[in-house]
Enzyme design. Structure first.
Site, short mmCIF file in Angstrom:
data_model
loop_
_atom_site.label_atom_id
_atom_site.label_comp_id
_atom_site.label_asym_id
_atom_site.label_seq_id
_atom_site.Cartn_x
_atom_site.Cartn_y
_atom_site.Cartn_z
NE ARG A 3 7.86 3.12 0.99
CZ ARG A 3 7.23 4.27 1.18
NH1 ARG A 3 7.76 5.40 0.81
NH2 ARG A 3 6.05 4.27 1.76
CE LYS A 19 7.70 7.91 5.53
NZ LYS A 19 6.73 6.93 6.07
NE ARG A 49 -1.97 7.82 0.44
CZ ARG A 49 -0.78 7.94 1.01
NH1 ARG A 49 -0.34 9.12 1.41
NH2 ARG A 49 -0.02 6.89 1.20
NE ARG A 67 0.61 2.73 2.71
CZ ARG A 67 -0.15 3.68 3.28
NH1 ARG A 67 -1.46 3.52 3.36
NH2 ARG A 67 0.39 4.76 3.75
NE ARG A 100 -2.79 9.03 5.86
CZ ARG A 100 -1.51 8.72 5.79
NH1 ARG A 100 -0.61 9.39 6.49
NH2 ARG A 100 -1.11 7.74 5.01
P1 ADP Z 1 3.43 6.02 3.31
O1 ADP Z 1 4.80 6.34 3.83
O2 ADP Z 1 2.36 6.52 4.19
O3 ADP Z 1 3.26 4.58 2.91
P2 ADP Z 1 3.99 7.25 0.74
O4 ADP Z 1 3.22 8.36 0.14
O5 ADP Z 1 5.41 7.52 1.12
O6 ADP Z 1 3.14 6.80 1.98
O7 ADP Z 1 4.01 5.99 -0.26
C1 ADP Z 1 2.84 5.49 -0.86
C2 ADP Z 1 3.17 4.37 -1.85
O8 ADP Z 1 4.02 4.91 -2.91
C3 ADP Z 1 3.95 3.18 -1.32
O9 ADP Z 1 3.09 2.23 -0.70
C4 ADP Z 1 4.59 2.65 -2.62
O10 ADP Z 1 3.65 1.97 -3.42
C5 ADP Z 1 4.95 3.93 -3.36
N1 ADP Z 1 6.32 4.42 -3.02
C6 ADP Z 1 6.63 5.61 -2.42
N2 ADP Z 1 7.95 5.73 -2.26
C7 ADP Z 1 8.51 4.60 -2.76
C8 ADP Z 1 9.83 4.12 -2.86
N3 ADP Z 1 10.87 4.82 -2.38
N4 ADP Z 1 10.03 2.90 -3.43
C9 ADP Z 1 9.03 2.18 -3.90
N5 ADP Z 1 7.74 2.55 -3.83
C10 ADP Z 1 7.46 3.75 -3.26
#
Ligand code: ADP
Length: 237
Positions: A108, A33, A179, A190, A146
């Site tokens: 999400r 993404k 990370r 996740r 990564r």
């Molecule tokens: P990825 O899509 O690879 O999991 P992100 O950077 O989008 O990575 O998200 C990392 C973390 O940030 C998630 O596991 C969650 O803890 C938090 N997070 C990000 N976006 C949201 C969201 N829309 N709602 C709730 N938690 C979020």
């Protein structure tokens, strides 16, 4: 000069293609993404809104929001709907979002999706949902390779996008790190959160009549995947 004029015209046409709508990039962690969002930013000249990046910024600044969410993020769990909804609502009303914007990692949950669709209707914007479909074995392999630069945020991957010197950022010479939430057990958490809370939103968007496009993103270069994304946006049939 001529080439520059031509590219500006092509660029403004493509911005018109989105007509100020939101592009919702949808897919499991590691589906690409963030990478596709960067291509869309460059192509359409509209901003990327990554809730993950916004939350990591708060953690890096060690402000009250950052301190409140740090443990949940490190464990791979979602943070509260209320918090991310507020962050997104404030961000999309900034002037650079006037011609459209890219949502990366949001919504999400069902509650976030409902808040977003209310917000878009209020702003008289539509949404285009791009669902990046990737095989889970590939995701796990991608995430385990990564590495990120802690200083500038550039992402590398030992197989698909290695740094010139292993373990060192090409741009600023900083040592690359894993990370925190890319560690093995956390990745599984996740993926589970995605299956349980996020994947069902595809049906939600279809149900309310959004344009939803599936893009198979397990193989091919990121540029080839972007080619498919553009093709769908141009010829949505
Ligand atoms: P990825 O899509 O690879 O999991 P992100 O950077 O989008 O990575 O998200 C990392 C973390 O940030 C998630 O596991 C969650 O803890 C938090 N997070 C990000 N976006 C949201 C969201 N829309 N709602 C709730 N938690 C979020």
């Amino acid at each position: 000069m001529l080439a520059r004029t031509t590219s500006v015209i092509a660029h403004s046409r493509e911005t018109g293609l989105l007509a100020g709508d939101a592009v919702v990039l949808f897919g499991p962690p590691g589906s690409g993404k963030g990478t596709q969002a960067k291509f869309l930013v460059a192509h359409f000249g509209i901003p990327q809104i990554s809730t993950g990046d916004m939350l990591r910024d708060h953690i890096a600044r060690r402000d009250p929001i950052g301190r409140a969410i740090e443990a949940r993020m490190k464990a791979g769990s979602l943070v509260s709907d209320e918090l991310v909804n507020d962050l997104v609502r404030a961000r999309v009303s900034e002037p650079d979002c006037a011609n459209g914007f890219i949502l990366d990692g949001y919504p999400r949950t069902r509650q976030q999706a409902e808040v977003l669709t209310d917000l878009l209707r209020e702003l008289k914007r539509g949404e285009v949902v791009i669902h990046l479909v990737v095989d889970y074995n590939i995701i796990i392999a991608r995430i385990s390779g990564r590495r990120v630069c802690p200083k500038c945020g550039t992402l590398y991957n030992s197989s698909s996008r290695p740094s010139r010197i292993p373990g060192v950022c090409d741009l600023d010479g900083e040592s690359l790190v894993v990370r925190e939430d890319d560690r093995e057990g956390v990745v599984l958490e996740r993926l589970e959160a995605y299956e349980r809370q996020t994947r069902p939103l595809i049906d939600y968007f279809r149900g309310i009549g959004s344009r939803v496009f599936e893009v198979h993103a397990s193989s091919g270069t990121p540029e080839a995947v972007f080619g498919k994304v553009l093709e769908l946006l141009r010829h949505p049939a």
